[in-house]
Design a protein around this motif. Structure first.
Motif, PDB file in Angstrom:
ATOM      1  N   GLN A  42      32.304  42.390  50.081  1.00  0.00           N
ATOM      2  CA  GLN A  42      31.482  42.766  48.928  1.00  0.00           C
ATOM      3  C   GLN A  42      32.037  43.998  48.217  1.00  0.00           C
ATOM      4  O   GLN A  42      32.066  44.063  46.980  1.00  0.00           O
ATOM      5  CB  GLN A  42      30.046  43.027  49.388  1.00  0.00           C
ATOM      6  N   ALA A  43      32.492  44.975  48.995  1.00  0.00           N
ATOM      7  CA  ALA A  43      32.972  46.228  48.405  1.00  0.00           C
ATOM      8  C   ALA A  43      34.257  46.041  47.609  1.00  0.00           C
ATOM      9  O   ALA A  43      34.564  46.845  46.723  1.00  0.00           O
ATOM     10  CB  ALA A  43      33.191  47.270  49.499  1.00  0.00           C
ATOM     11  N   THR A  44      35.016  45.006  47.927  1.00  0.00           N
ATOM     12  CA  THR A  44      36.296  44.797  47.247  1.00  0.00           C
ATOM     13  C   THR A  44      36.224  43.755  46.139  1.00  0.00           C
ATOM     14  O   THR A  44      37.243  43.416  45.539  1.00  0.00           O
ATOM     15  CB  THR A  44      37.376  44.382  48.261  1.00  0.00           C
ATOM     16  N   LEU A  45      35.028  43.232  45.859  1.00  0.00           N
ATOM     17  CA  LEU A  45      34.903  42.319  44.724  1.00  0.00           C
ATOM     18  C   LEU A  45      35.247  43.061  43.435  1.00  0.00           C
ATOM     19  O   LEU A  45      34.806  44.190  43.225  1.00  0.00           O
ATOM     20  CB  LEU A  45      33.481  41.779  44.626  1.00  0.00           C
ATOM     21  N   PRO A  46      36.028  42.467  42.557  1.00  0.00           N
ATOM     22  CA  PRO A  46      36.416  43.151  41.318  1.00  0.00           C
ATOM     23  C   PRO A  46      35.216  43.364  40.411  1.00  0.00           C
ATOM     24  O   PRO A  46      34.229  42.629  40.483  1.00  0.00           O
ATOM     25  CB  PRO A  46      37.425  42.189  40.682  1.00  0.00           C
ATOM     26  N   PRO A  47      35.286  44.366  39.568  1.00  0.00           N
ATOM     27  CA  PRO A  47      34.187  44.564  38.616  1.00  0.00           C
ATOM     28  C   PRO A  47      34.220  43.500  37.535  1.00  0.00           C
ATOM     29  O   PRO A  47      35.272  42.915  37.260  1.00  0.00           O
ATOM     30  CB  PRO A  47      34.474  45.947  38.031  1.00  0.00           C
TER      31      PRO A  47
END
Length: 477
Positions: free
Chosen positions: A285-290
């Motif tokens: 989740q933390a590395t999902l792109p904006p």
């Protein structure tokens, strides 16, 4: 300096972080969790290969449809965030209100792709009370109905919240020190990244007057997740959701150390989700792109969107929906510095795992200011506001407060991705952007009134602009 897990040690890491499961790893297995991630193998900064391996494990858990072989279900436990027992097992496992209500995280977070938002049909129900029992009514007297938010850019959001929290607490610390040294009250503005959170007054005897604090809890912790702004971290959000929606209970809250039971929910499965498994899900989740900004093929749309962005700012929308906020560091530590009881915390591990978002391709395209800080284009302010009043009450349609946050108060919704995540409103019951803008009351009332007073051309231009803020499938890599 924190240890770096290098590419050379990646193969060893991949072996170290996986613990064997109890089921055979055959291609027709009905288990999702066939091995666990070993939390003790996660410490220090992971290099890119190690981070990708961990997030792939997290994606597997996020998209997998948990079964009874994994331990799905909680016959003798409730959805409450504090481990709470039932007196009797329910007649059916699934309940649309109190859960379980889904087999996979991606059942609700899927619009327009996995990790995205949810349509009205995927709404969830939140009951108040830290030890509430199950409830079986969708009546708003008993539960709050909520839409599922998207998770793109969530790591950046949590990092911003951590930095703001640190700034606000430093202001508190310095105010207390100065009041003690000067022998007189010290009143200071609580401000971070250009966002004002009211004022705090410190007395020489150490007493704090917090009556002027705005938009944040009295402990000055910014909680950026959930529509009420009551979830501190992706880790807390994940542990809560696993139990509430799937009956998958993590050891870090429901295990022997905390409940005194190996099988708290009475489904004949222990070790359903271990600490390392939660870490993998957090890493994904933390590395999902904006979300990004689409450039329309239509010249007419491009011109309208450009005009709409200017009008959006001129009528005051940017007062809360700030186009960007500066972020000093892209290093995401897990567990984080402000994680709550009921989740793994920094004192529970040898060293946190650190996911350096700068290693990811999407992070290289984020704009920076002249200080070198990343400008996170969230269109939000990480602050709670009253969003309904007696005349414009649509967005204040809940009858229950949540975690002591007033019924008409909600976190500013970040608008990045808004062009991909209709319908709108806290319960997904507003079908258009124009409709949800018109529903703004409370502190947004004046801006809403200015929007309504605009000529049709300018209102349409604002919609054209907002429709360019999208989650694009090709960004998901």
């Amino acid at each position: 300096m924190k240890p770096l897990i290098t590419t050379a040690s990646f193969a060893a890491l991949a072996t170290a972080i996986l613990l064997p499961g109890t089921a055979p790893a055959n291609p027709w297995s009905e288990r999702v969790v066939t091995e666990h991630v070993d939390q003790t193998g996660l410490a220090g900064t992971l290099d890119r290969d190690a981070l990708i391996a961990l997030r792939e494990k997290g994606e597997h858990l996020f998209t997998g449809r948990f079964t009874t072989l994994d331990g799905v279900g909680r016959p003798l436990a409730t959805q409450a965030i504090i481990p709470t027992k039932r007196k009797h097992a329910p007649e059916t496992s699934f309940a649309r209100t109190s859960g379980m209500d889904a087999n996979a995280c991606s059942s609700c977070h899927n619009q327009p792709v996995v990790g995205g938002a949810g349509d009205f049909v995927t709404n969830v129900f939140v009951s108040e009370g830290f030890e509430s029992a199950d409830f079986d009514s969708t009546d708003p007297q008993f539960s709050n109905e909520r839409g599922s938010n998207h998770l793109f850019g969530a790591g950046l959001i949590e990092l911003l919240a951590r930095e703001i929290t640190a700034d606000l607490r430093e202001i508190r610390r310095k105010s207390l020190a100065d009041a003690r040294a000067g022998g007189a009250d010290v009143r200071r503005k609580l401000v971070s990244k250009g966002i004002g959170y009211g004022w705090i007054t410190a007395a020489p005897d150490g007493v704090l007057d917090m009556s002027e604090i705005e938009g944040v809890d009295a402990d000055l912790t910014v909680r950026p997740f959930s529509q009420k702004g009551v979830m501190t971290s992706l880790r807390q959000f994940t542990v809560n959701a696993l139990n509430h929606h799937h009956g998958m209970q993590s050891d870090e809250r429901f295990g022997l150390r905390w409940t005194g039971e190996r099988d708290h929910d009475g489904d004949d499965h222990d070790d359903e989700i271990r600490e390392g498994d939660v870490s993998a899900m957090v890493a994904w989740q933390a590395t999902l792109p904006p979300p990004g900004r689409m450039v329309p093929d239509s010249a007419e749309w491009r011109a309208a969107a450009e005009r709409g962005e200017m009008v959006f700012g001129s009528i005051g929308c940017e007062g809360c929906h700030k186009p960007s906020l500066p972020l000093s560091s892209l290093s995401f530590a897990d567990p984080g510095p402000f994680d709550m009881a009921g989740t793994l915390r920094t004192g529970d591990v040898r060293a946190p795992a650190v996911y350096d978002l700068a290693l990811l391709e999407w992070a290289r395209h984020l704009p920076r200011n002249d200080k070198g800080e990343v400008l996170v284009p969230l269109f939000g302010d990480l602050k709670r506001h009253a969003i309904a009043d007696q005349y414009v009450a649509t967005l204040g349609n809940e009858l229950l407060a949540q975690r002591f946050v007033e019924r008409n108060v909600f976190m500013t919704a970040e608008l990045w991705g808004v062009g991909s995540t209709d319908p709108y409103g806290h319960r997904n019951d507003i079908a258009s952007l124009d409709g949800v803008i018109r529903a703004h009351g409370g502190q947004a009332r004046d801006t809403r009134d200015r929007y309504i007073a605009l000529p049709d051309e300018d209102r349409h231009a604002i919609i054209a602009f907002l429709k360019t803020l999208v989650i694009e499938p090709e960004e998901v890599k």
